[in-house]
Structures are given as structure tokens and as C-alpha cells.
Design a protein around this motif. Structure first.
Motif, PDB file in Angstrom:
ATOM      1  N   ASP A 187      36.787 101.656   2.978  1.00  0.00           N
ATOM      2  CA  ASP A 187      35.364 100.817   4.528  1.00  0.00           C
ATOM      3  C   ASP A 187      35.385 101.909   5.686  1.00  0.00           C
ATOM      4  OD1 ASP A 187      34.804  98.005   3.377  1.00  0.00           O
ATOM      5  OD2 ASP A 187      36.303  97.266   4.570  1.00  0.00           O
ATOM      6  N   VAL A 188      36.966 102.796   5.766  1.00  0.00           N
ATOM      7  CA  VAL A 188      36.409 104.378   6.434  1.00  0.00           C
ATOM      8  C   VAL A 188      35.786 105.094   5.801  1.00  0.00           C
ATOM      9  CG1 VAL A 188      38.049 105.562   7.017  1.00  0.00           C
ATOM     10  CG2 VAL A 188      39.111 103.180   7.025  1.00  0.00           C
ATOM     11  N   GLN A 189      35.292 105.163   4.161  1.00  0.00           N
ATOM     12  CA  GLN A 189      34.088 105.754   3.339  1.00  0.00           C
ATOM     13  C   GLN A 189      32.950 105.997   4.102  1.00  0.00           C
ATOM     14  OE1 GLN A 189      35.044 109.331   3.160  1.00  0.00           O
ATOM     15  NE2 GLN A 189      37.058 109.400   3.150  1.00  0.00           N
ATOM     16  N   ARG A 190      33.088 104.159   3.713  1.00  0.00           N
ATOM     17  CA  ARG A 190      31.706 103.458   3.389  1.00  0.00           C
ATOM     18  C   ARG A 190      30.902 103.538   5.080  1.00  0.00           C
ATOM     19  NH1 ARG A 190      33.991  99.558  -0.060  1.00  0.00           N
ATOM     20  NH2 ARG A 190      33.790  98.309   1.372  1.00  0.00           N
ATOM     21  N   HIS A 191      31.675 102.915   6.016  1.00  0.00           N
ATOM     22  CA  HIS A 191      31.168 102.804   7.045  1.00  0.00           C
ATOM     23  C   HIS A 191      31.739 103.782   7.895  1.00  0.00           C
ATOM     24  CE1 HIS A 191      32.303  98.487   6.105  1.00  0.00           C
ATOM     25  NE2 HIS A 191      30.902  98.435   5.596  1.00  0.00           N
ATOM     26  N   CYS A 192      32.498 104.336   8.574  1.00  0.00           N
ATOM     27  CA  CYS A 192      33.294 105.086   9.276  1.00  0.00           C
ATOM     28  C   CYS A 192      32.164 106.714   8.911  1.00  0.00           C
ATOM     29  CB  CYS A 192      34.435 105.089   9.681  1.00  0.00           C
ATOM     30  SG  CYS A 192      35.502 103.765  10.236  1.00  0.00           S
TER      31      CYS A 192
ATOM     32  N   ALA B  42      27.755 101.464  10.257  1.00  0.00           N
ATOM     33  CA  ALA B  42      28.303 101.488  11.314  1.00  0.00           C
ATOM     34  C   ALA B  42      28.773 100.680  12.106  1.00  0.00           C
ATOM     35  CB  ALA B  42      27.907 102.703  12.706  1.00  0.00           C
ATOM     36  N   ALA B  43      27.108  99.485  11.700  1.00  0.00           N
ATOM     37  CA  ALA B  43      26.825  97.774  12.264  1.00  0.00           C
ATOM     38  C   ALA B  43      27.670  97.347  11.103  1.00  0.00           C
ATOM     39  CB  ALA B  43      25.604  98.104  12.253  1.00  0.00           C
ATOM     40  N   GLN B  44      28.262  97.906   9.827  1.00  0.00           N
ATOM     41  CA  GLN B  44      28.543  96.622   9.426  1.00  0.00           C
ATOM     42  C   GLN B  44      29.882  97.560   8.780  1.00  0.00           C
ATOM     43  OE1 GLN B  44      27.878  98.507   4.842  1.00  0.00           O
ATOM     44  NE2 GLN B  44      25.229  97.948   5.309  1.00  0.00           N
ATOM     45  N   GLY B  45      30.548  97.752   9.730  1.00  0.00           N
ATOM     46  CA  GLY B  45      31.585  98.921   9.694  1.00  0.00           C
ATOM     47  C   GLY B  45      32.174  97.505  11.115  1.00  0.00           C
ATOM     48  N   ILE B  46      31.285  97.406  12.222  1.00  0.00           N
ATOM     49  CA  ILE B  46      31.860  96.557  13.563  1.00  0.00           C
ATOM     50  C   ILE B  46      31.849  95.325  12.270  1.00  0.00           C
ATOM     51  CG2 ILE B  46      30.704  95.958  15.522  1.00  0.00           C
ATOM     52  CD1 ILE B  46      29.584  98.811  15.797  1.00  0.00           C
ATOM     53  N   ARG B  47      31.162  94.966  12.111  1.00  0.00           N
ATOM     54  CA  ARG B  47      30.696  93.830  12.117  1.00  0.00           C
ATOM     55  C   ARG B  47      31.701  92.743  10.361  1.00  0.00           C
ATOM     56  NH1 ARG B  47      25.158  95.101  10.052  1.00  0.00           N
ATOM     57  NH2 ARG B  47      23.606  94.638  11.896  1.00  0.00           N
ATOM     58  N   ALA B  48      32.619  93.841   9.811  1.00  0.00           N
ATOM     59  CA  ALA B  48      33.352  93.646   8.925  1.00  0.00           C
ATOM     60  C   ALA B  48      34.514  93.189   9.701  1.00  0.00           C
ATOM     61  CB  ALA B  48      34.188  94.701   7.673  1.00  0.00           C
ATOM     62  N   LEU B  49      34.693  93.897  11.128  1.00  0.00           N
ATOM     63  CA  LEU B  49      35.911  93.990  11.521  1.00  0.00           C
ATOM     64  C   LEU B  49      36.034  92.864  12.670  1.00  0.00           C
ATOM     65  CD1 LEU B  49      36.431  97.462  13.338  1.00  0.00           C
ATOM     66  CD2 LEU B  49      38.214  96.588  11.733  1.00  0.00           C
ATOM     67  N   VAL B  50      34.683  91.892  13.342  1.00  0.00           N
ATOM     68  CA  VAL B  50      34.115  91.200  13.869  1.00  0.00           C
ATOM     69  C   VAL B  50      34.966  89.715  12.340  1.00  0.00           C
ATOM     70  CG1 VAL B  50      32.909  89.338  14.627  1.00  0.00           C
ATOM     71  CG2 VAL B  50      32.480  91.912  15.366  1.00  0.00           C
ATOM     72  N   ALA B  51      34.733  90.141  11.725  1.00  0.00           N
ATOM     73  CA  ALA B  51      34.543  89.076  10.699  1.00  0.00           C
ATOM     74  C   ALA B  51      36.129  88.879  10.248  1.00  0.00           C
ATOM     75  CB  ALA B  51      33.940  89.312   9.672  1.00  0.00           C
TER      76      ALA B  51
ATOM     77  N   ALA C 279      38.097  90.083  15.560  1.00  0.00           N
ATOM     78  CA  ALA C 279      37.683  91.208  16.397  1.00  0.00           C
ATOM     79  C   ALA C 279      36.955  90.764  17.316  1.00  0.00           C
ATOM     80  CB  ALA C 279      37.835  92.931  15.588  1.00  0.00           C
ATOM     81  N   GLN C 280      38.131  90.554  18.693  1.00  0.00           N
ATOM     82  CA  GLN C 280      36.809  90.201  19.206  1.00  0.00           C
ATOM     83  C   GLN C 280      36.671  91.753  20.336  1.00  0.00           C
ATOM     84  OE1 GLN C 280      38.984  88.312  23.188  1.00  0.00           O
ATOM     85  NE2 GLN C 280      40.681  88.986  22.300  1.00  0.00           N
ATOM     86  N   ALA C 281      37.015  92.519  20.786  1.00  0.00           N
ATOM     87  CA  ALA C 281      36.089  94.093  21.132  1.00  0.00           C
ATOM     88  C   ALA C 281      36.049  94.520  19.398  1.00  0.00           C
ATOM     89  CB  ALA C 281      36.677  94.455  22.293  1.00  0.00           C
ATOM     90  N   VAL C 282      35.344  95.873  20.030  1.00  0.00           N
ATOM     91  CA  VAL C 282      35.499  97.119  18.467  1.00  0.00           C
ATOM     92  C   VAL C 282      35.283  98.285  19.652  1.00  0.00           C
ATOM     93  CG1 VAL C 282      33.829  98.307  16.463  1.00  0.00           C
ATOM     94  CG2 VAL C 282      34.755  95.736  16.282  1.00  0.00           C
ATOM     95  N   VAL C 283      36.466  99.209  19.394  1.00  0.00           N
ATOM     96  CA  VAL C 283      36.121 100.807  19.753  1.00  0.00           C
ATOM     97  C   VAL C 283      35.372 101.630  18.632  1.00  0.00           C
ATOM     98  CG1 VAL C 283      37.360 102.604  20.419  1.00  0.00           C
ATOM     99  CG2 VAL C 283      38.579 100.610  20.413  1.00  0.00           C
ATOM    100  N   LEU C 284      34.689 102.156  19.987  1.00  0.00           N
ATOM    101  CA  LEU C 284      33.662 103.095  18.801  1.00  0.00           C
ATOM    102  C   LEU C 284      34.874 104.663  19.086  1.00  0.00           C
ATOM    103  CD1 LEU C 284      30.304 102.118  20.227  1.00  0.00           C
ATOM    104  CD2 LEU C 284      31.546 101.451  17.879  1.00  0.00           C
TER     105      LEU C 284
ATOM    106  N   ARG D 202      20.930  98.207  20.493  1.00  0.00           N
ATOM    107  CA  ARG D 202      21.077  97.315  20.096  1.00  0.00           C
ATOM    108  C   ARG D 202      22.857  96.928  20.261  1.00  0.00           C
ATOM    109  NH1 ARG D 202      19.058  99.277  14.415  1.00  0.00           N
ATOM    110  NH2 ARG D 202      18.932  96.918  14.280  1.00  0.00           N
ATOM    111  N   ARG D 203      23.015  96.967  21.543  1.00  0.00           N
ATOM    112  CA  ARG D 203      24.356  96.799  20.834  1.00  0.00           C
ATOM    113  C   ARG D 203      25.054  95.475  21.647  1.00  0.00           C
ATOM    114  NH1 ARG D 203      27.764 101.618  23.867  1.00  0.00           N
ATOM    115  NH2 ARG D 203      26.699 103.284  22.682  1.00  0.00           N
TER     116      ARG D 203
END
Length: 244
Positions: free
Chosen positions: A163-168, A187-196, A199-204, A217-218
Motif C-alpha cells: 500500500d505504500v507504493q500503491r497509495h503513498c 491518497a484517498a484509498q490510503g486514508i480509507r485503508a487506515l481508517v478501516a 485510525a481515528q486520525a490520519v497524518v498527511l 474534499r476532506r
């Protein structure tokens, strides 16, 4: 000075060591203005931007034995010092893997982006629990945010290796290529994967990622998003205001 006087309440200039990448450096300078409470031009923080994209790639240096960016970053700091900066901000997360060396290159205060992000989490009332981190391979592999978050009492979670490669990496590369719209979906997929994963917060946690995930869009995500550009800008504004 030929009829011009410094505004009596003006702090010393903030030196911005940018160029990593150049759009992130320019955006940081813009966000300094947009986030500053000001009624007139003279109420803003003076800034000096060194936006030099010739600095070698930080992830390549850390993970693949590429050319070190440190000498170029140190030259940039000396340039900012000579131009009259009173403190230094570096709007690049991976560059903070050299933070101690950057601090050692100057007598000026150097603001820490990871500490600024922790402050921003607390500003958003996230004081414990799982915090996801998106960033460059080097930032994630070498634990820049994991250390800062765990020391502050959070549980840090990072993407799986694929996911580091695919998302970040995909999102960051799109921003660096000027393809901002294409940067959104990975990036959106990466955020959703961490929330799943809780994660209650995600650091960009790469300064390209706030550009991939625009402010309007946040609200689409079921978590707090902590923008490392804005977090550093708010820390810089607070620091500069305290200096006068």
C-alpha cells in the motif's frame, strides 16, 4: 532606510527551506499567509523562501544509497541566515530524517514538523488512540512519525508495504509531476485503508499529500486529517508571534 521603517510589531522573518518539492514549498508560503490572522499587510509574518528543487531526493538517499541532500540543505539554511531569517521551517517530512544535522548547521531555531503535527492533533481534540500515517517510503520505514506519535501517547499505524507504493508513492509522484487530479484517488484509498484498521486520525505526512487531498474534499473521510503543511505553518506563526 530611505523613508521606510519596520512595522513596530513585526517579528523577524521566517526562513523557508523549500524545493522538496517546489509546489509544497510554494504552498507552505501561501498557507502561512492564509492562516495568519491579519488586518493589514504589515500584520503578516515576513517570509524568505528558498525554493531550490536541485536538492537530491531524500528517500533515494536514505533507502537506496543515493546522493545525500544534507550539503544542499545546509547551503539553503546558510542562504536563509544571510538573508535575515530569524528561524527556519522545512516543509518536507523526509528531510526531517536529517533534523539533528539541520539543527546543528545553524544557530537559529529549526521548527520540527513531526512535533507540529502532534500539536495539531491535540488542536483537533485527538489526544490518544490510533493515528494512521501516510508518507514517503523513507519517512515510514525509518519511523519519523511512529516515534513522535508513540512518545506523545498515540498508537501509530502505517500502510502495508504494498500500500505504500500503491497509495503513498503513486499520489506523491502525481503531485510532483503536476498531475494533481490524478493524485486524489491513491491518497484517498490510503486514508480509507487506515481508517478501516481503526485510525481515528490520519497524518498527511508528506508535504505533497495535502495537495493531493484538497481541503474541500476532506469531509469525505470518517476521520480527522492532519495536514503537515498546515501544522507546520501554524507552529511557525505561533513561534514568530512569540518572538516579538
Amino acid at each position: 532606510m530611505s523613508g521606510q521603517q519596520q512595522h513596530p510589531s513585526a517579528p523577524r522573518a521566517l526562513g523557508i527551506l523549500g524545493g522538496m518539492g517546489p509546489l509544497a514549498g510554494a504552498t507552505f508560503a501561501l498557507r502561512m499567509v492564509q492562516l495568519t490572522e491579519a488586518a493589514a499587510d504589515q500584520d503578516h509574518i515576513p517570509t524568505i523562501l528558498c525554493n531550490d528543487p536541485r536538492i537530491p531526493d531524500r528517500s533515494s538517499a536514505m533507502l537506496q544509497g543515493g546522493e545525500s541532500p544534507l550539503p544542499a540543505m545546509q547551503r539553503g539554511i546558510r542562504l536563509l541566515e544571510a538573508a535575515g531569517a530569524g528561524c527556519i521551517a522545512v516543509p518536507c517530512n523526509t528531510a526531517h530524517l536529517w533534523f539533528d544535522d539541520l539543527k546543528g548547521a545553524t544557530r537559529l531555531p529549526v521548527l520540527n514538523i513531526a512535533e507540529a503535527v502532534v500539536q495539531n492533533l491535540r488542536r483537533h481534540s485527538v489526544v490518544q488512540g490510533k493515528v494512521g500515517v501516510l508518507g514517503t517510503p523513507a519517512t515510514l520505514a525509518l519511523g519519523l512519525y511512529q516515534r513522535a506519535l508513540e512518545q506523545a501517547g498515540y498508537e501509530a499505524i502505517v500502510p502495508e508495504a504494498d500500500d505504500v507504493q500503491r497509495h503513498c508513492v503513486a499520489s506523491i509522484a502525481a503531485v510532483k509531476a503536476g498531475q494533481i487530479d490524478a493524485a486524489w484517488e491513491p491518497a484517498a484509498q490510503g486514508i480509507r485503508a487506515l481508517v478501516a484498521r481503526g485510525a481515528q486520525a490520519v497524518v498527511l505526512g508528506c508535504t505533497e499529500l495535502p495537495l493531493a487531498v484538497p481541503h474541500h474534499r476532506r469531509g469525505e473521510f470518517d476521520c480527522v486529517l492532519t495536514d503537515s503543511i498546515d501544522a507546520l505553518a501554524l507552529a511557525a506563526i505561533a513561534h514568530c508571534r512569540q518572538q516579538h
